[in-house]
Design an enzyme around this catalytic site. Sequence first.
Site, PDB file in Angstrom:
ATOM      1  N   GLU A   1      -2.698 -51.023  18.354  1.00 26.13           N
ATOM      2  CA  GLU A   1      -1.257 -51.273  18.406  1.00 26.13           C
ATOM      3  C   GLU A   1      -0.813 -51.198  19.877  1.00 26.13           C
ATOM      4  O   GLU A   1      -0.731 -50.113  20.456  1.00 26.13           O
ATOM      5  CB  GLU A   1      -0.544 -50.219  17.542  1.00 26.13           C
ATOM      6  CG  GLU A   1       0.957 -50.164  17.693  1.00 26.13           C
ATOM      7  CD  GLU A   1       1.659 -51.525  17.583  1.00 26.13           C
ATOM      8  OE1 GLU A   1       1.376 -52.289  16.653  1.00 26.13           O
ATOM      9  OE2 GLU A   1       2.491 -51.824  18.464  1.00 26.13           O
TER      10      GLU A   1
ATOM     11  N   ASN B   1      -7.137 -61.788   5.179  1.00 22.81           N
ATOM     12  CA  ASN B   1      -8.583 -61.745   5.299  1.00 22.81           C
ATOM     13  C   ASN B   1      -9.045 -60.508   4.525  1.00 22.81           C
ATOM     14  O   ASN B   1      -8.715 -59.394   4.938  1.00 22.81           O
ATOM     15  CB  ASN B   1      -8.906 -61.521   6.786  1.00 22.81           C
ATOM     16  CG  ASN B   1      -9.918 -62.483   7.298  1.00 22.81           C
ATOM     17  OD1 ASN B   1     -10.768 -62.971   6.563  1.00 22.81           O
ATOM     18  ND2 ASN B   1      -9.825 -62.755   8.585  1.00 22.81           N
TER      19      ASN B   1
ATOM     20  N   CYS C   1      -2.464 -49.511   8.527  1.00 20.10           N
ATOM     21  CA  CYS C   1      -2.068 -50.588   7.610  1.00 20.10           C
ATOM     22  C   CYS C   1      -3.228 -50.785   6.631  1.00 20.10           C
ATOM     23  O   CYS C   1      -4.384 -50.909   7.056  1.00 20.10           O
ATOM     24  CB  CYS C   1      -1.766 -51.873   8.376  1.00 20.10           C
ATOM     25  SG  CYS C   1      -0.467 -51.630   9.607  1.00 20.10           S
TER      26      CYS C   1
ATOM     27  N   CYS D   1      -7.093 -47.706  15.373  1.00 23.18           N
ATOM     28  CA  CYS D   1      -5.628 -47.725  15.405  1.00 23.18           C
ATOM     29  C   CYS D   1      -5.116 -46.629  14.475  1.00 23.18           C
ATOM     30  O   CYS D   1      -5.632 -46.472  13.366  1.00 23.18           O
ATOM     31  CB  CYS D   1      -5.107 -49.083  14.942  1.00 23.18           C
ATOM     32  SG  CYS D   1      -3.293 -49.169  14.883  1.00 23.18           S
TER      33      CYS D   1
ATOM     34  N   SER E   1       4.753 -57.803  13.080  1.00 22.57           N
ATOM     35  CA  SER E   1       4.000 -57.989  11.834  1.00 22.57           C
ATOM     36  C   SER E   1       4.825 -57.475  10.670  1.00 22.57           C
ATOM     37  O   SER E   1       4.951 -56.267  10.476  1.00 22.57           O
ATOM     38  CB  SER E   1       2.669 -57.244  11.929  1.00 22.57           C
ATOM     39  OG  SER E   1       1.938 -57.754  13.024  1.00 22.57           O
ATOM     40  N   LEU E   2       5.386 -58.382   9.919  1.00 23.65           N
ATOM     41  CA  LEU E   2       6.365 -58.016   8.892  1.00 23.65           C
ATOM     42  C   LEU E   2       5.708 -57.865   7.519  1.00 23.65           C
ATOM     43  O   LEU E   2       5.833 -56.838   6.872  1.00 23.65           O
ATOM     44  CB  LEU E   2       7.441 -59.106   8.868  1.00 23.65           C
ATOM     45  CG  LEU E   2       8.812 -58.721   8.348  1.00 23.65           C
ATOM     46  CD1 LEU E   2       9.368 -57.512   9.068  1.00 23.65           C
ATOM     47  CD2 LEU E   2       9.760 -59.915   8.498  1.00 23.65           C
ATOM     48  N   HIS E   3       5.082 -58.928   7.045  1.00 28.80           N
ATOM     49  CA  HIS E   3       4.305 -58.965   5.801  1.00 28.80           C
ATOM     50  C   HIS E   3       5.086 -58.866   4.504  1.00 28.80           C
ATOM     51  O   HIS E   3       4.567 -59.187   3.448  1.00 28.80           O
ATOM     52  CB  HIS E   3       3.176 -57.916   5.799  1.00 28.80           C
ATOM     53  CG  HIS E   3       2.279 -58.017   6.990  1.00 28.80           C
ATOM     54  ND1 HIS E   3       1.734 -59.212   7.405  1.00 28.80           N
ATOM     55  CD2 HIS E   3       1.849 -57.086   7.885  1.00 28.80           C
ATOM     56  CE1 HIS E   3       0.998 -59.003   8.481  1.00 28.80           C
ATOM     57  NE2 HIS E   3       1.061 -57.735   8.802  1.00 28.80           N
TER      58      HIS E   3
ATOM     59  N   CYS F   1      -5.965 -53.627   6.956  1.00 27.11           N
ATOM     60  CA  CYS F   1      -6.484 -53.915   8.287  1.00 27.11           C
ATOM     61  C   CYS F   1      -7.760 -53.130   8.581  1.00 27.11           C
ATOM     62  O   CYS F   1      -7.788 -51.903   8.461  1.00 27.11           O
ATOM     63  CB  CYS F   1      -5.406 -53.572   9.319  1.00 27.11           C
ATOM     64  SG  CYS F   1      -6.011 -53.646  11.013  1.00 27.11           S
TER      65      CYS F   1
ATOM     66  N   CYS G   1      -9.102 -58.992  12.578  1.00 24.56           N
ATOM     67  CA  CYS G   1      -8.859 -57.811  13.403  1.00 24.56           C
ATOM     68  C   CYS G   1      -9.724 -56.601  13.017  1.00 24.56           C
ATOM     69  O   CYS G   1      -9.600 -56.068  11.932  1.00 24.56           O
ATOM     70  CB  CYS G   1      -7.375 -57.490  13.243  1.00 24.56           C
ATOM     71  SG  CYS G   1      -6.814 -55.937  13.840  1.00 24.56           S
TER      72      CYS G   1
ATOM     73  N   GLU H   1     -13.618 -55.462  20.138  1.00 27.42           N
ATOM     74  CA  GLU H   1     -13.919 -56.872  19.919  1.00 27.42           C
ATOM     75  C   GLU H   1     -12.822 -57.763  20.468  1.00 27.42           C
ATOM     76  O   GLU H   1     -11.659 -57.383  20.557  1.00 27.42           O
ATOM     77  CB  GLU H   1     -14.159 -57.133  18.441  1.00 27.42           C
ATOM     78  CG  GLU H   1     -13.066 -56.599  17.575  1.00 27.42           C
ATOM     79  CD  GLU H   1     -13.452 -56.623  16.105  1.00 27.42           C
ATOM     80  OE1 GLU H   1     -14.531 -56.102  15.770  1.00 27.42           O
ATOM     81  OE2 GLU H   1     -12.677 -57.148  15.313  1.00 27.42           O
TER      82      GLU H   1
END
Length: 355
Positions: A164, A294, A117, A113, A218-220, A120, A337, A93
């Site tokens: 990734e 999300n 995570c 991926c 991407s830390l989060h 995700c 994503c 996508e």
Amino acid sequence: MAKRLIYDLDFESLAAALAELDQPAFRTQQLWEGLYTHYFADFAQFSNIPKDLRDSLSAQFIIDPLRVQKSLLSQDGLTEKVLFALPDNLSIETVLMRYERRNSLCISTQIGCPMGCVFCATGQMGFIRNLSSGEILAQILHFMRKLKAEDQNLTNIVYMGMGEPFLNYEATMNSLRRLMDPRGLNFGARRITISTVGIIPKIEQFTEENLQVNLAVSLHTADDSLRSQLVPANRMFPLSKLIPACKAYTEKTHRRISFEYALIDGVNDSHEAALALSSLLKGMLCHVNLIALNPSKKYPLQGSPKAKIHAFSATLEEHGIPVTIRLRRGVEIQAGCGQLASAEKTNDNKINTLQ
Ligand code: SAH
Ligand code: SF4
């Protein structure tokens, strides 16, 4: 013999392919221009190339490998998500986000991926395969064609779709080289961003490339054990090593690094979490992008409410950390994503057969 994807070839390989067909050198430039300045998707459009050569080329190569499987438009008409089928029937996508003065495209680099995570949708799908450089570029060319027909331009590209990019490093770099090639697409490096979960050796390699391309990590969370739960890659590449690698990047390239932070209600959005992030990033040439999570099928937690996002942002600002709150776009069309591809059957079937 299966046809090759012409976007997979760099200029020199295309020149070699044409030399094998006994063509003079200038044909490479003609073909390159047709592909990358006119965005031709069919050999019939190359009117400056003799018909017999066009026939030999189309016997060997395909130009556009993407078939639109599904196309969804957000209610405000500003976000468009396309699910493309590739020749092997797997889906990827790509999301176009229109703003007042820019058009930004979010592209995929892998099908699924392997990083897993937890929040995700792509990670929840598992890993299926890497995209080739040409498959990465084809997503861009599809939307360049579309925007050109509207007298518009693509202004920004983010490698933030499925996958990734630093686990598909060569194809990602080759797509970048073709994207920035002054003989063709000539897309400005500063308008491109690559996002990584934090694959340290590849951050180091990317630093050495010394490109003007933006890097996002991407830390989060600034909490190492929470990060290991949310982002399993953190077990191999912990914050104690990731942050120095990010610092080395900014020091070597003098470029600002972005940190992505998805705010999850009650998980990583407290005042203490904001303070911990401020002290982790103190003094670094960086910028934090906050976005509300999300929710996805297998991680039904909620994104933080607006008030908490603003409070989190204010704390960072008070501590001198530059920060932007990003709006979630296209939630109703599953523009997050990997969300659409994982809702489709095709890839799921493939995963089942792989497991
Ligand atoms: N693999 C790369 C790039 C693709 S993911 C990376 O992880 O950076 C692009 C961005 O979307 C990352 O910042 C990722 O953490 C974020 N993301 C993934 N799922 C999300 C979700 N459900 N809500 C908000 N952001 C999400
Ligand atoms: Fe992979 Fe990025 Fe999703 Fe993590 S957030 S699973 S690294 S695509």
